[in-house]
Design an enzyme around this catalytic site. Structure first.
Site, mmCIF file in Angstrom:
data_model
loop_
_atom_site.group_PDB
_atom_site.id
_atom_site.type_symbol
_atom_site.label_atom_id
_atom_site.label_comp_id
_atom_site.label_asym_id
_atom_site.label_seq_id
_atom_site.Cartn_x
_atom_site.Cartn_y
_atom_site.Cartn_z
ATOM 1 N N THR A 132 5.326 0.858 6.559
ATOM 2 C CA THR A 132 3.966 0.505 6.940
ATOM 3 C C THR A 132 3.322 1.722 7.569
ATOM 4 O O THR A 132 3.829 2.270 8.530
ATOM 5 C CB THR A 132 3.901 -0.669 7.941
ATOM 6 O OG1 THR A 132 2.729 -0.501 8.754
ATOM 7 C CG2 THR A 132 5.083 -0.732 8.850
ATOM 8 N N ASP A 189 0.824 1.699 9.244
ATOM 9 C CA ASP A 189 0.243 1.297 10.527
ATOM 10 C C ASP A 189 1.259 1.259 11.660
ATOM 11 O O ASP A 189 0.881 1.064 12.813
ATOM 12 C CB ASP A 189 -0.408 -0.075 10.385
ATOM 13 C CG ASP A 189 -1.649 -0.043 9.526
ATOM 14 O OD1 ASP A 189 -2.269 1.032 9.426
ATOM 15 O OD2 ASP A 189 -2.003 -1.088 8.954
ATOM 16 N N HIS A 226 -8.708 6.698 2.724
ATOM 17 C CA HIS A 226 -7.402 6.864 2.106
ATOM 18 C C HIS A 226 -6.819 8.256 2.282
ATOM 19 O O HIS A 226 -5.646 8.466 1.986
ATOM 20 C CB HIS A 226 -7.484 6.506 0.632
ATOM 21 C CG HIS A 226 -7.500 5.038 0.402
ATOM 22 N ND1 HIS A 226 -8.541 4.246 0.800
ATOM 23 C CD2 HIS A 226 -6.577 4.198 -0.143
ATOM 24 C CE1 HIS A 226 -8.278 2.984 0.489
ATOM 25 N NE2 HIS A 226 -7.103 2.927 -0.074
ATOM 26 N N VAL A 227 -7.620 9.205 2.758
ATOM 27 C CA VAL A 227 -7.067 10.532 3.046
ATOM 28 C C VAL A 227 -5.860 10.418 3.982
ATOM 29 O O VAL A 227 -4.922 11.200 3.907
ATOM 30 C CB VAL A 227 -8.147 11.441 3.680
ATOM 31 C CG1 VAL A 227 -7.571 12.758 4.143
ATOM 32 C CG2 VAL A 227 -9.281 11.670 2.693
ATOM 33 N N GLY A 264 0.828 -1.210 0.000
ATOM 34 C CA GLY A 264 0.000 0.000 0.000
ATOM 35 C C GLY A 264 0.854 1.249 0.000
ATOM 36 O O GLY A 264 1.982 1.232 0.467
ATOM 37 N N ARG A 289 -23.692 16.099 20.054
ATOM 38 C CA ARG A 289 -23.788 14.811 19.390
ATOM 39 C C ARG A 289 -22.555 13.984 19.693
ATOM 40 O O ARG A 289 -21.478 14.523 19.926
ATOM 41 C CB ARG A 289 -23.755 15.011 17.880
ATOM 42 C CG ARG A 289 -25.054 15.288 17.247
ATOM 43 C CD ARG A 289 -24.774 15.573 15.783
ATOM 44 N NE ARG A 289 -26.015 16.038 15.167
ATOM 45 C CZ ARG A 289 -26.070 16.811 14.113
ATOM 46 N NH1 ARG A 289 -24.954 17.231 13.551
ATOM 47 N NH2 ARG A 289 -27.218 17.189 13.629
ATOM 48 N N MET A 321 -7.495 4.265 10.265
ATOM 49 C CA MET A 321 -6.850 3.043 9.777
ATOM 50 C C MET A 321 -6.271 2.228 10.939
ATOM 51 O O MET A 321 -6.017 2.756 12.013
ATOM 52 C CB MET A 321 -5.740 3.395 8.794
ATOM 53 C CG MET A 321 -6.284 3.851 7.436
ATOM 54 S SD MET A 321 -4.967 4.014 6.197
ATOM 55 C CE MET A 321 -3.834 5.080 7.062
ATOM 56 N N GLU A 341 5.736 -5.980 5.369
ATOM 57 C CA GLU A 341 5.944 -7.394 5.659
ATOM 58 C C GLU A 341 6.113 -8.268 4.422
ATOM 59 O O GLU A 341 7.059 -9.037 4.311
ATOM 60 C CB GLU A 341 4.700 -7.898 6.383
ATOM 61 C CG GLU A 341 4.899 -8.284 7.809
ATOM 62 C CD GLU A 341 3.579 -8.821 8.311
ATOM 63 O OE1 GLU A 341 3.565 -9.970 8.789
ATOM 64 O OE2 GLU A 341 2.560 -8.106 8.153
#
Lengths: 342, 342, 342, 342
Positions: free
Chosen positions: C126, C128, C272-273, C10, C163, C170, C103
């Protein structure tokens, strides 16, 4: 002179900037006092007030939201609404009222002035920019800016992975945010509520974009609808304002594109990010000028008027005009943007 | 039809967006070809061209600067300038010219059209927003946004240390950037070239602000001048465009404030940061629409016209109007902002 | 020496910055030549190359995405993958390979080096941040920054309208983006994949926040799951990488909160932003240093190594370590953040 | 337990985030009470306090500056400073003290603990990132981000006009901000206080950059000095902290470059913009974790300790270490960046 202030409807960056300008000029130039009513007409109906002086508005220029809170309470939907409003205006010794809000809020102000002699001045507010009486409303530029920054970021992902990216932006009845952010962000197609879209045409734009070795970004207003046959979008529920909740034209369209073109498609739903946070410089300027001119309208006792932007001037128009006509995207303006589709 | 394009004068966010729109619509709708001339009139004089097709403008919407380069070369200051321009237009088979620039660039285009029959259309460009023929010019909103973000950041430092912070922004002859960014940023005083300022008055605003336990931020346009007696600002040198370089009204003012009030004062000079980088969404929208309408003016053979913004419409005005009058800040608009001084 | 470069998996802000550093140092200091392979291992398998020299990387430092393109092609899932790789390395006279990826990509590089003697150096990637071999990976800071800016904007809306706002960020297997952006954005609760959440507990935090007259913001990683019983989230479809597509923990949770607390809840799905657009200053710095050290590893013929961040140092670790262990949020770190829940 | 909190020295984005974390965890987990002292040690010396409870820190996470105010008052430079501190600690029933500040502030805390038994815990703060005891300090990432955004914007102007742009950033004794922002912004040369620069070498980099048809951006730390002979920079005045004010290495260098290369050069001095405004996500995270661990150090009665970042962990080190050694840019790190010069 004591002036009441209230903010109604959905929130919008710049509300606090309006109030700061109203109070700074009202206190500094005209020696007025101010009373804030909490949560729009509800605060006036129920006699719930908020302190509103120079100290209260300090530091509020760059702050999103509204220090007074907001609601969609409509005094005319209550039996004794007008009576309670008059009682509370008397009780709090409020001589005039500045109502900051959209169609609904200003519609109430117009009736209160015209039918009941309440001394109101209006400031228009709609993030969707769909009021015909003014060139622009504050908050709109912020929403467009946020959406454009998101589209900017999506370009690299779209291209690196050759995916379709669908961005759903605000706009139930008017496509202004989609049109402006789509043009500013370089979208490959922009879909607005004013014109039903043809999914096959969208897919052909998507496909032609891929042929040029670039990946498409589709900007779609939340209120856009496909031609022929309904989307199954309504989930049946209604939100607190009684609107049927539409959800997911973006998600729906992404799935249609995937199944028809065989290309992966992903959706970003910006949601409330577009209407929160600090206003842009443009919106702070517009909101500040609206506030300065609204308090001048009070001084001039120009009841039933509303401030509006025309070119670079702030003018006054009758409050009734504000709610007369929805300002939608004209076909020729949409056609102008069509140069960039595909 | 082959259309030549050139960009002249100082750079400005949005130049590339104009050209992208011109080319996309010119190629896609009208089947035109394009030739770019490098560095404004210089490229046309010297026959230096740049490829300008759909591929060349791809990805240019968000890019600052100008892909054609720019200069301040004036063909009328050269003996055979007009002859060489005509020769090169013929040589490159260019039928019409789109000139994107400020007073100087558009003044040349106006004379070439009026006196020599060269078929020109103009697009106005000035970061200072000082052209009277149009409500706004692209680039201005970006400059105001950059300056406002800087002012936002300075507030916390000003308050934490109770210092005076002076921010010098662009604007030699007109105070638009100072006025808009000062209002949007919540400055405590804004000084513009249109009105000489009184250092003692500035110091009294500074002092009263400290008394309210807040620290002042002073926004000053680079062209602002104090009343009575000259600042010793001119360093005698001239820049490459023949302007005497003024430097440091910000630095000068900070020192005056320190010595008169005993409060520490610091200066930030934003400089070229204000005119570089990606255009804001507003400027991309305006630049794109200017481009779309400029190529329409070419199609309509409306030679000698210039596109301009009036309200939300793009209109055409005679090129000669563009250079007629400097648009400066009106006294009543400056007075309006004065509510927030001190 | 000719060095091949490829990017897999990605996309991630900073990929271009790595390559720019690799090429600038490789050419300038060591006199190497470079060949880019298009779309990760696919380009090497199919012999599709991209020019990669100093001119090609100019201006790429701030650009998101990857100039080489990317894919998830795995040469070991093809019968003759290794043979074709060797053939193409020979054909293009590539002596060594820099593989930039996560990975999967690095796992391939490790096997190619260990089992087949291909001379590889790895750069971890990555968004993440879930690689245990390195303190941080580039792209992560950008994702956290984008998510935090969104949360910042949501605060004012949450408060103006009282609210619940749910933000889905992600993180399929690790909650780093949720944890960092939730803490930096002042979320009232953060839900991560590492620990199943209790919807009732979330609702009690939401309710207690409302009692304090503030509106809650819930940050939820896309991979977070409720305790006991599965959400009906899976839509059954798989994406192009064979992952079953999970969608909508955010939307699901918002509906649960609404029905259990009676408070309106809305969802923002950033999508994806978070992984597109220009890298932050931090990510450009980290990516640049990874690139500079990767080319040093090539010079040192340290095949099978990968660059990694430890404190403020760039170190080398065996490629095999990169894929050994997923770095997840430790319970005590999550507990630390729990101070702010509710 | 009642814990006193103070912030000393120059301001820095993240100070409020530290205090919010300290108070939220101190109140919520340990049941402590808090007292803020106004303006660093001055407030403690003079018994000037600020309310510091959960309500006081609400909304402070994203706010720059410090809600307590700051100063450089040093109790050891006053005859009875220590006595007055002890008296005020007793008077306000403060059992322990969290001092957030740089070298000076922490040096006082160290002496108070070691020599006088005052129970202090320290949190390091320096925008310049020059404390050797910690990998990073909060505020630094914000400063680098602001400077990088400015450099990004300057690129287009530099290139459109082929001018040299000099950017002066913070850093009197250490070049961290210059190094990080220069690398992240793609500067063509970075000048830091740790190594005297050679103006001729800078000019040769500038010239070679122009030969490649690109325009150079020079990033210079305010404390950088040329080789051989002094700049005439000192204006002789001293600021309120007794430092001789150095001003204008940026302006000086621009003039030198102009006169030696014949190329126009312009300067941007970012000044306090770098240290004000909202902290980045990274700095909010770091500041929050520092705060959470500082209150844990209080609970553990780990007097004389300071929190610090090592890798991804927050650790404790003796306060005395904090002031031991200035962390400057190592020659090999600067050499690493040199790849991009010219």
């Amino acid at each position: 002179m004591r002036v009441g202030v209230l903010t109604g409807g959905g929130d919008c960056p710049g509300l606090n900037a309006v109030m700061r300008a109203v109070v700074r000029k009202g206190v500094g130039r005209y020696g007025y006092d101010f009373t804030g009513f909490r949560d729009g007409w509800r605060g006036l109906l129920e006699g719930e007030t908020v302190r509103l002086d120079v100290a209260a508005v300090r530091g509020m220029l760059p702050r999103g939201g509204t220090l007074l809170g907001s609601s969609r309470t409509n005094p005319f939907s209550q039996d004794d609404g007008v009576r309670r409003i008059r009682e509370n205006l008397a009780k709090y010794e409020v001589d005039a009222l500045i109502a900051i809000g959209g169609e609904d809020t200003l519609g109430v102000a117009a009736r209160l002035t015209d039918e009941y002699g309440v001394r109101c001045v209006g400031v228009p507010k709609t993030i969707d920019n769909d009021l015909s009486a003014t060139d622009y409303t504050f908050g709109f530029n912020t929403a467009v800016t946020v959406a454009t920054e998101a589209i900017d970021r999506l370009h690299t992902t779209a291209e690196s992975h050759m995916r379709v990216l669908v961005v759903e932006v605000m706009g139930r009845h008017a496509g202004w945010i989609a049109l402006h952010s789509g043009l500013a962000g370089g979208a490959n197609c922009i879909l607005i509520p004013e014109q039903r879209f043809d999914v096959d045409e969208v897919c052909s734009w998507v496909t032609s974009r891929f042929r040029a070795s670039y990946a498409p970004i589709v900007v779609v207003a939340e209120g856009a609808m496909p031609k022929g046959g309904e989307m199954v979008l309504k989930d049946g529920s209604t939100d607190s304002f009684g609107h049927v909740r539409l959800s997911g034209v973006g998600e729906w369209l992404a799935k249609e594109i995937e199944s028809r073109t065989g290309k992966e498609a992903r959706t970003t739903v910006l949601g409330h990010v577009q209407r929160g946070g600090t206003p842009t410089a443009y919106d702070r300027w517009l909101a500040t000028r609206f506030g300065l001119h609204a308090i001048d309208a009070v001084r001039d006792e120009d009841w039933g008027s509303m401030v509006a932007l025309r070119g670079t001037d702030i003018v006054r128009v009758p409050l009734s005009q504000a709610t007369e006509k929805l300002k939608t995207v004209a076909p020729e303006l949409y056609e102008e943007a069509g140069v960039f589709f595909g």
